[in-house]
Design a protein around this motif. Structure first.
Motif, mmCIF file in Angstrom:
data_model
loop_
_atom_site.group_PDB
_atom_site.id
_atom_site.type_symbol
_atom_site.label_atom_id
_atom_site.label_comp_id
_atom_site.label_asym_id
_atom_site.label_seq_id
_atom_site.Cartn_x
_atom_site.Cartn_y
_atom_site.Cartn_z
ATOM 1 N N GLN A 87 0.824 -1.219 0.000
ATOM 2 C CA GLN A 87 0.000 0.000 0.000
ATOM 3 C C GLN A 87 0.856 1.266 0.000
ATOM 4 O O GLN A 87 0.332 2.375 -0.085
ATOM 5 C CB GLN A 87 -0.930 0.029 1.226
ATOM 6 C CG GLN A 87 -1.963 -1.066 1.255
ATOM 7 C CD GLN A 87 -3.100 -0.827 0.264
ATOM 8 O OE1 GLN A 87 -3.505 0.288 0.023
ATOM 9 N NE2 GLN A 87 -3.588 -1.900 -0.328
ATOM 10 N N TRP A 116 -10.729 -5.504 2.634
ATOM 11 C CA TRP A 116 -10.380 -5.153 1.246
ATOM 12 C C TRP A 116 -9.246 -6.063 0.760
ATOM 13 O O TRP A 116 -9.301 -6.639 -0.318
ATOM 14 C CB TRP A 116 -9.968 -3.668 1.200
ATOM 15 C CG TRP A 116 -9.705 -3.099 -0.159
ATOM 16 C CD1 TRP A 116 -10.600 -2.456 -0.961
ATOM 17 C CD2 TRP A 116 -8.451 -3.098 -0.878
ATOM 18 N NE1 TRP A 116 -9.989 -2.052 -2.130
ATOM 19 C CE2 TRP A 116 -8.681 -2.435 -2.105
ATOM 20 C CE3 TRP A 116 -7.176 -3.587 -0.613
ATOM 21 C CZ2 TRP A 116 -7.673 -2.235 -3.058
ATOM 22 C CZ3 TRP A 116 -6.171 -3.412 -1.558
ATOM 23 C CH2 TRP A 116 -6.430 -2.739 -2.763
ATOM 24 N N CYS A 249 -16.020 -0.175 -7.125
ATOM 25 C CA CYS A 249 -15.430 1.104 -6.722
ATOM 26 C C CYS A 249 -14.794 1.775 -7.942
ATOM 27 O O CYS A 249 -14.051 1.152 -8.705
ATOM 28 C CB CYS A 249 -14.393 0.847 -5.636
ATOM 29 S SG CYS A 249 -13.376 2.256 -5.270
ATOM 30 N N LYS A 251 -12.468 3.806 -8.055
ATOM 31 C CA LYS A 251 -11.013 4.005 -7.959
ATOM 32 C C LYS A 251 -10.239 2.694 -8.058
ATOM 33 O O LYS A 251 -9.251 2.612 -8.761
ATOM 34 C CB LYS A 251 -10.660 4.714 -6.661
ATOM 35 C CG LYS A 251 -11.292 6.091 -6.605
ATOM 36 C CD LYS A 251 -10.504 7.027 -5.749
ATOM 37 C CE LYS A 251 -11.139 8.394 -5.813
ATOM 38 N NZ LYS A 251 -10.214 9.480 -5.684
ATOM 39 N N CYS A 252 -10.682 1.670 -7.289
ATOM 40 C CA CYS A 252 -9.869 0.447 -7.252
ATOM 41 C C CYS A 252 -10.539 -0.733 -7.937
ATOM 42 O O CYS A 252 -9.908 -1.772 -8.111
ATOM 43 C CB CYS A 252 -9.533 0.084 -5.807
ATOM 44 S SG CYS A 252 -10.966 -0.480 -4.863
ATOM 45 N N SER A 256 -18.190 -2.799 -3.953
ATOM 46 C CA SER A 256 -18.432 -1.727 -2.987
ATOM 47 C C SER A 256 -19.928 -1.441 -2.959
ATOM 48 O O SER A 256 -20.624 -1.650 -3.939
ATOM 49 C CB SER A 256 -17.653 -0.494 -3.461
ATOM 50 O OG SER A 256 -18.136 0.661 -2.842
ATOM 51 N N ILE A 260 -17.579 4.746 -4.373
ATOM 52 C CA ILE A 260 -16.194 4.610 -3.924
ATOM 53 C C ILE A 260 -16.208 3.695 -2.697
ATOM 54 O O ILE A 260 -17.037 3.879 -1.807
ATOM 55 C CB ILE A 260 -15.617 5.991 -3.495
ATOM 56 C CG1 ILE A 260 -15.853 7.064 -4.554
ATOM 57 C CG2 ILE A 260 -14.148 5.894 -3.087
ATOM 58 C CD1 ILE A 260 -14.898 7.078 -5.691
ATOM 59 N N LYS A 263 -12.284 1.804 1.668
ATOM 60 C CA LYS A 263 -10.823 1.879 1.713
ATOM 61 C C LYS A 263 -10.333 3.066 0.873
ATOM 62 O O LYS A 263 -9.465 3.825 1.298
ATOM 63 C CB LYS A 263 -10.249 0.546 1.232
ATOM 64 C CG LYS A 263 -8.752 0.490 1.200
ATOM 65 C CD LYS A 263 -8.308 0.535 -0.237
ATOM 66 C CE LYS A 263 -6.818 0.617 -0.341
ATOM 67 N NZ LYS A 263 -6.406 1.082 -1.655
ATOM 68 N N CYS A 264 -10.903 3.249 -0.305
ATOM 69 C CA CYS A 264 -10.474 4.369 -1.157
ATOM 70 C C CYS A 264 -10.968 5.707 -0.604
ATOM 71 O O CYS A 264 -10.312 6.729 -0.767
ATOM 72 C CB CYS A 264 -10.944 4.166 -2.590
ATOM 73 S SG CYS A 264 -10.091 2.801 -3.378
ATOM 74 N N GLU A 265 -12.119 5.658 0.066
ATOM 75 C CA GLU A 265 -12.625 6.869 0.714
ATOM 76 C C GLU A 265 -11.621 7.314 1.781
ATOM 77 O O GLU A 265 -11.370 8.479 1.981
ATOM 78 C CB GLU A 265 -13.942 6.491 1.374
ATOM 79 C CG GLU A 265 -14.930 7.612 1.576
ATOM 80 C CD GLU A 265 -16.129 7.044 2.318
ATOM 81 O OE1 GLU A 265 -16.797 6.132 1.774
ATOM 82 O OE2 GLU A 265 -16.365 7.484 3.451
ATOM 83 N N GLY A 268 -7.686 7.245 -0.685
ATOM 84 C CA GLY A 268 -7.496 7.421 -2.117
ATOM 85 C C GLY A 268 -6.876 6.163 -2.669
ATOM 86 O O GLY A 268 -6.876 5.128 -2.029
ATOM 87 N N PHE A 269 -6.323 6.222 -3.817
ATOM 88 C CA PHE A 269 -5.758 5.000 -4.400
ATOM 89 C C PHE A 269 -4.397 5.270 -5.001
ATOM 90 O O PHE A 269 -4.176 6.296 -5.576
ATOM 91 C CB PHE A 269 -6.714 4.447 -5.462
ATOM 92 C CG PHE A 269 -6.319 3.077 -5.932
ATOM 93 C CD1 PHE A 269 -5.852 2.894 -7.215
ATOM 94 C CD2 PHE A 269 -6.400 1.984 -5.082
ATOM 95 C CE1 PHE A 269 -5.477 1.629 -7.652
ATOM 96 C CE2 PHE A 269 -6.031 0.739 -5.516
ATOM 97 C CZ PHE A 269 -5.566 0.553 -6.796
#
Ligand code: AMP
Ligand code: FES
Ligand code: ZN
Length: 269
Positions: A87, A116, A249, A251-252, A256, A260, A263-265, A268-269
């Motif tokens: 990460q 996640w 999601c 982003k990833c 979800s 979003i 985890k991305c909330e 971010g990613f």
């Protein structure tokens, strides 16, 4: 209580898994997930292990050693997910970042990341199911917390198998120890000389769950079973008319409930 009998009954009654499936056991280094892996292996299920290394000092190292020792003894493959490498941030950095935006405790943040990671790794490893070590005491605590919050329906997304999400990117999670009392699991782990880390992570800040845990600890096995039976009545009524619809999601790409994922909330990613 005959642990092995109850474990097999739970698998059979809720059709948690079968011997043709590959199951990824989420190993924390604690007694519950160690017993989950031990029993699944003992009864001929095809398992592998995954340890999420949060890199929070000696506690994480002790857990890692316990997981490695267990997997060596059970002769199963184990995957280690190093959060810092994968990460780009340690969990401590993640806690700080998230807390600037949200009023959450460390464990609530870890929980989102662990779920996640488990789902994504399970897909990458092409397993059919994820097994966790959640036990009767954990489940009674969670259910009571939801009732006390005034939102018992939050428990609808729980149970010995998470059923009400049907999505090709969501790997079903099973809890074979769902009906097993924590103290019995501890005795069984000791009797079978399993290596595990005792005690909680020292960064855990779950004060509310702690209070509920103290209360649940005073209940008899019968009381706890009654509570979980009430829980089942509730989830059955919610489950029938409410299948959770998953999105991906933005982003990833992970499953979800919103546009979003949590985890991305958070980061971010
Ligand atoms: P806990 O919320 O810490 O009581 O953990 C509940 C379950 O989540 C455990 O029984 C494990 O199956 C899984 N789990 C917790 N921490 C980890 C971890 N670091 N790596 C893999 N699985 C974990
Ligand atoms: Fe969540 Fe330690 S594992 S705070
Ligand atoms: Zn996401």
């Amino acid at each position: 209580m005959n642990i092995e009998k109850k474990f097999l009954e739970t698998i059979k009654k809720y059709r948690l898994c079968n011997k043709k499936e590959k199951i990824l056991v989420a190993l924390s280094g604690g007694k519950d997930s160690a017993v989950t892996a031990y029993l699944l292996k003992k009864f001929g299920y095809n398992i592998e292990g995954l340890y999420i290394d949060l890199k929070i000092g000696k506690y994480s190292d002790d857990c890692l050693n316990a997981v490695n020792e267990l997997c060596e003894r059970l002769k199963i493959k184990v995957y280690i997910y190093n959060i810092k490498e994968k990460q780009g941030k340690s969990i401590k950095e993640i806690w700080e970042l998230v807390k600037k935006k949200k009023d959450l405790n460390n464990c609530a943040i870890c929980g989102v990341f662990k779920k996640w990671i488990l789902n994504k790794e399970a897909r990458r490893l092409k397993v059919n199911k994820i097994a966790t070590g959640h036990n009767l005491d954990d489940e009674v605590q969670t259910f009571l917390m939801n009732v006390l919050k005034g939102s018992p329906e939050l428990s609808a997304n729980s149970g010995a198998i998470i059923m009400n999400i049907s999505d090709k990117k969501f790997i079903p999670r099973i809890k074979p120890l769902f009906y097993l009392d924590e103290s019995e699991i501890l005795k069984y782990a000791k009797k079978n000389k399993l290596v595990f880390v005792q005690g909680k992570c020292r960064y855990s800040q779950e004060s509310y769950r702690g209070e509920v845990r103290d209360f649940v600890n005073k209940l008899s096995f019968k009381n706890k079973t009654n509570i979980i039976n009430n829980f089942e009545n509730i989830i059955n009524s919610v489950k029938n008319n409410k299948k959770i619809k998953m999105q991906y999601c933005e982003k990833c790409g992970e499953p979800s409930r919103g546009k979003i994922c949590k985890k991305c909330e958070f980061v971010g990613f």
